[in-house]
Design an enzyme around this catalytic site. Structure first.
Site, short mmCIF file in Angstrom:
data_model
loop_
_atom_site.label_atom_id
_atom_site.label_comp_id
_atom_site.label_asym_id
_atom_site.label_seq_id
_atom_site.Cartn_x
_atom_site.Cartn_y
_atom_site.Cartn_z
N LYS A 101 -12.38 2.88 -20.00
CA LYS A 101 -10.59 2.67 -19.45
C LYS A 101 -10.17 2.25 -18.52
O LYS A 101 -9.58 1.07 -18.44
CB LYS A 101 -10.19 4.24 -20.64
CG LYS A 101 -10.81 4.12 -21.99
CD LYS A 101 -10.29 5.39 -21.85
CE LYS A 101 -11.47 5.65 -23.86
NZ LYS A 101 -11.37 6.75 -24.45
N GLN B 230 -8.58 12.69 -23.13
CA GLN B 230 -9.89 12.69 -23.70
C GLN B 230 -10.47 13.12 -24.31
O GLN B 230 -10.05 14.71 -24.18
CB GLN B 230 -10.76 12.12 -22.44
CG GLN B 230 -12.60 11.43 -22.52
CD GLN B 230 -12.33 10.44 -23.78
OE1 GLN B 230 -11.47 9.30 -22.93
NE2 GLN B 230 -12.82 10.18 -24.80
N ASP C 32 -2.91 7.05 -27.88
CA ASP C 32 -4.44 6.75 -28.83
C ASP C 32 -3.20 7.22 -30.84
O ASP C 32 -4.54 6.55 -31.71
CB ASP C 32 -5.46 7.83 -28.53
CG ASP C 32 -6.80 7.48 -27.90
OD1 ASP C 32 -6.59 6.64 -27.88
OD2 ASP C 32 -7.18 9.01 -28.01
#
Ligand code: NAD
Length: 280
Positions: A53, A97, A120
């Site tokens: 990322k 994450q 997200d």
């Protein structure tokens, strides 16, 4: 005649090229887009994802901020960090994450992320917006799946769409997006009886199961669009999708490869979400 390959890597590269120009335009307005990535613990797969990322951000010119925390970090400390990032004007997107260590309540953490910075799209506020058809952050993998279906040129409207897998991060949101595009949507899962009879109806079939080579040729309608979300690590460094590529590519109309299909598109959509948030 084999299926046409839906090249996620190529599409993601084209998207990233276009994003570079958008980043430059934002910078000209005095906005440097920023993504904060929070990693708790030392899960090796998560470490790889975080590194990728960061690299993606560098490629398009997004500033990435990394926050690596010990696996024993108390939940409250993580919530406080998110609070700070919510207030930080340099940060337009926040990604925690997953999975988090067992002592941390994942939902509580996701709820803490400001919905407009929720890169997200997992905050229940954004999930609710998605279901209600309102504007909000869309989860990256389902958004990538939709782009790949569009790449096939097959219209979703009125089509039989079958999603295998009902997870909150892939299966459910993908089904909602297909519904939003007027597909006739069926969601299958581990308790579905006679799965092949359902998958064989699909004009558009999305596999998000987590079992290598699970979808076989005799479960697929000839000419169907087959999107393989699975990333299953085999022995060594090899990776297999949820679809038996060898067999299914002989009868499907379109198919995504693994690697090089949904994976790169998921990464591109994270950048897209960050840029959209920065532009607001
Ligand atoms: P998950 O384990 O949360 O969900 C799997 C789903 O599959 C469940 O809903 C379950 O009911 C269903 N399932 C399990 N066995 C089944 C069976 N025998 N028949 C029918 N359905 C069955 O997994 P997930 O997080 O949704 O991920 C699915 C796969 O996608 C994994 O391989 C994961 O690594 C991969 N993934 C890829 C990306 C990407 O960027 N390409 C992103 C997220 C997940």
């Amino acid at each position: 005649m084999g299926a046409e390959i839906l090249d996620g890597s190529g599409l993601a590269e084209r998207m990233k090229e276009e994003m570079k120009a958008r980043v430059a335009a934002l910078k000209a307005r005095g906005i440097e887009p920023g993504l904060a990535v929070v990693l708790v613990g030392e899960n090796p797969a998560s470490q790889i994802y975080v590194r990728m990322k960061k690299k993606d951000c560098e490629t398009v010119g997004i500033k990435s901020y990394e926050f690596l925390r010990d696996k024993d970090t108390p939940e409250q400390e993580l919530l406080d960090l998110i609070d700070e990032l919510n207030k930080d004007p340099r940060v337009h997107g926040i990604l925690v994450q997953l999975p988090l260590p067992g002592h941390i309540d994942e939902l509580r953490v996701l709820e803490k992320i400001a919905p407009e910075k929720d890169a997200d799209g997992f905050n229940p506020i954004n999930v609710g917006r998605l279901v209600a058809g309102a504007e909000g952050m869309i989860p990256c993998t389902p958004a990538g799946v939709m782009e790949l279906i569009k790449l096939s040129g097959v219209p979703i409207k009125g089509k039989e769409c079958v999603v295998v897998g009902r997870s909150n991060i892939v299966g459910k949101p993908t089904a909602i997006l297909l519904l939003r595009e007027h597909g006739t949507v069926t969601i299958c899962h581990s308790r579905t009886t006679d799965l092949p009879s359902v998958t064989r109806r699909a004009d558009i079939l999305v596999a998000a199961v987590g079992i290598a080579n699970f979808i076989k040729a005799d479960m697929v309608k000839p000419g169907a669009v087959v999107i393989d979300v699975g990333i299953n690590r085999l022995e060594g460094k090899k990776v297999a999708g949820d679809v038996d590529y060898e067999g299914v590519s002989k009868i499907a109309g379109f198919i995504t490869p693994v690697p090089g299909g949904v994976g790169p598109m998921t990464r591109a959509m994270l950048l897209e979400n960050t840029l959209r948030a920065a532009g607001k």
